[in-house]
Design an enzyme around this catalytic site. Structure first.
Site, PDB file in Angstrom:
ATOM      1  N   GLY A 215      32.740  51.852  49.242  1.00 21.91           N
ATOM      2  CA  GLY A 215      32.722  51.868  47.213  1.00 21.91           C
ATOM      3  C   GLY A 215      33.193  52.336  46.707  1.00 21.91           C
ATOM      4  O   GLY A 215      34.854  50.993  47.109  1.00 21.91           O
ATOM      5  N   ASN A 216      33.566  51.949  45.109  1.00 21.91           N
ATOM      6  CA  ASN A 216      34.460  52.004  44.315  1.00 21.91           C
ATOM      7  C   ASN A 216      33.776  53.134  43.272  1.00 21.91           C
ATOM      8  O   ASN A 216      33.664  53.297  43.798  1.00 21.91           O
ATOM      9  CB  ASN A 216      34.269  50.606  43.882  1.00 21.91           C
ATOM     10  N   ARG A 217      34.834  53.041  43.026  1.00 24.50           N
ATOM     11  CA  ARG A 217      34.432  54.206  41.348  1.00 24.50           C
ATOM     12  C   ARG A 217      33.430  53.631  40.336  1.00 24.50           C
ATOM     13  O   ARG A 217      33.349  54.746  39.515  1.00 24.50           O
ATOM     14  CB  ARG A 217      36.521  54.359  40.384  1.00 24.50           C
ATOM     15  N   SER A 218      32.842  53.214  40.337  1.00 20.72           N
ATOM     16  CA  SER A 218      32.303  52.299  38.904  1.00 20.72           C
ATOM     17  C   SER A 218      30.429  53.183  39.088  1.00 20.72           C
ATOM     18  O   SER A 218      30.459  53.587  39.984  1.00 20.72           O
ATOM     19  CB  SER A 218      31.533  50.555  39.223  1.00 20.72           C
ATOM     20  N   ALA A 285      30.320  46.550  40.098  1.00 16.79           N
ATOM     21  CA  ALA A 285      31.316  46.431  40.845  1.00 16.79           C
ATOM     22  C   ALA A 285      31.250  46.201  41.981  1.00 16.79           C
ATOM     23  O   ALA A 285      30.758  46.365  42.824  1.00 16.79           O
ATOM     24  CB  ALA A 285      32.521  47.446  40.283  1.00 16.79           C
TER      25      ALA A 285
END
Ligand code: CTP
Length: 414
Positions: A215-218, A285
């Site tokens: 995943g990512n931090r968005s 993102a």
């Protein structure tokens, strides 16, 4: 009993400025000055405890009106009812966690809370408190409920708080609040009426196995703010939300929400929305890669370690831009860049706009301590030829309004 300007149809707007017991109350002196300078009628209603921060005399001198804190001070005048009916807008700045909780519960224990319970005009709460209090689930839950009820709770700024601490919870500057008050009094422009807008927000999750993902931090806040602003301006909005929390989605009461998890699902939903959308905004993102397959059962730890093979996801923005579903469709991409020794953020953003074929690209600088979550941000908007259409910095909701302005201007070009 006095009526609001909307009901009378003349005269200056009447704004009630509520002040609660936060240290930021001193900044509201400037707010009252700015509102008066803008030609508005201002009545200040401080809570009794807030008089410890700024005294009655100051408010009376700045507003040019009597100042009361309790319903009983002017019982014959039924002041809370009179104020609530004559107000075109009530702004509470600073709004403490305590007052926010009271408003949610419908408590009316002083003139301000009684006025808020009676008012039918737009209400703007401008929180100011320590980060821990703002982020506490009790406050977040109160804020989400108030937003559902149509009360606007402004996102606090990030910065220095009382004492040495810093973080989210700082009251936005008086100039920003004054602008917001005037914008609300003018009514949001309805310049997006009749347009269909699809916005993607959040960050995709690419499954490794049933419990793990890449995943990512968005957080999806920026996309949600764009959706909220577009809805207010009359657009029919679809928000394709990748793993966005319900608290963030609560900011967008009027939009159609399509929850998705992976890049593939996000792509499918954006292509479906693109068939009849006038504007597509890819604020999500999206993971560039996914594991070549998701294991059906939880992967067990072994001494040999774990090697994942990643395969590329399709570039949704480029697909949407290169195979347009509809004529006169405006396609907007985001370039969240860190920059590096070789190229700066703007250059990366311009290259990305050209490569992906987006009409407009919103370039913002991100880093481990910058860009993610409820923080202020700075954006540059460029067109596909690399021309800069605007630069701005401030809260994500202010940036969302700037972006919509740029899109409207772009669509109106000959
Ligand atoms: N995007 C997309 N599909 C992808 C990756 C990104 O539609 N598979 C969109 C994003 O929603 C955003 C824009 O493309 O609007 C730029 O995203 P970014 O991650 O910055 O672009 P990348 O192509 O991944 O470039 P980089 O090499 O910098 O990661």
């Amino acid at each position: 009993m006095s009526e609001s300007r909307a009901a009378r149809g003349d005269g200056p707007h009447h704004v009630v400025v509520g002040v609660t017991a936060g240290i930021a109350a001193y900044k509201s002196c400037t707010l009252v000055r700015l509102l008066k300078k803008a030609g508005l009628d201002v009545t200040v209603v401080p809570t009794p405890a807030s008089l410890d921060m700024v005294g009655r005399t100051t408010w009376e001198a700045l507003s040019g009106r009597d100042v009361h804190t309790l319903v009983t001070e002017n019982a014959a005048g039924v002041e809370h009812v009179g104020l609530a009916r004559s107000a075109d807008l009530v702004v509470v700045a600073p709004a403490t966690a305590n007052t926010i909780a009271k408003v949610r519960a419908g408590v009316a224990d002083n003139l301000l809370t009684a006025t808020l319970l009676t008012a039918t005009c737009p209400i703007l709460l401008v929180p100011a408190m320590h980060s821990e209090m703002w982020l506490n689930p009790a406050t977040q839950d109160n804020v989400a409920t108030l937003r559902h009820r149509g009360i606007e709770v402004v996102e606090p700024a990030v910065g220095q708080l009382t004492g040495p601490d810093s973080g989210p919870g700082r009251m936005p500057e008086p100039e920003e609040i004054a602008q917001l008050v005037q914008a609300r009094l003018a009514g949001a422009p309805r310049d997006l009426t009749g347009l269909k807008i699809a916005i993607s927000a959040g960050g995709t999750h690419e499954a490794i196995d049933p419990v793990r993902f890449i995943g990512n931090r968005s957080t999806g806040i920026f996309g949600a703010e764009i959706a909220a602003a577009a809805t207010q301006r009359g657009a029919d909005v679809t928000l394709v939300a990748a793993n966005v929390t319900s608290e963030v989605l609560a900011r967008v009461p009027g939009a159609r929400i399509v929850p998705v998890v992976s890049a593939a699902q996000l792509g499918e939903s954006m292509h479906a929305a693109a068939r009849d959308a006038d504007i597509l905004i890819m604020a999500a993102a999206v993971a560039d890669y996914r594991p070549d397959h998701a294991a059906e059962a939880k992967i067990k730890k072994t001494e040999a370690g774990l090697t994942l093979t990643l395969v590329e996801n399709s570039d949704i923005l480029a697909e949407l831009a290169h195979h347009r579903h509809k004529e006169r469709q405006t396609i907007v991409g985001f370039a969240a860049e860190t920059g590096d020794g070789e190229h700066d953020v703007l250059q990366y953003g311009r290259d990305k706009a050209r490569r992906k074929g987006a009409d407009l690209m919103v370039i913002n600088e991100v880093g481990t301590d910058r860009g993610f979550g409820p923080v202020n941000t700075a954006v540059t908007i460029v067109d596909r030829d690399g021309n800069i259409l605007g630069t701005a910095s401030g809260t994500k909701s202010a940036m969302a309004r700037h972006l919509l302005d740029a899109i409207v201007t772009w669509r109106e070009r000959p």
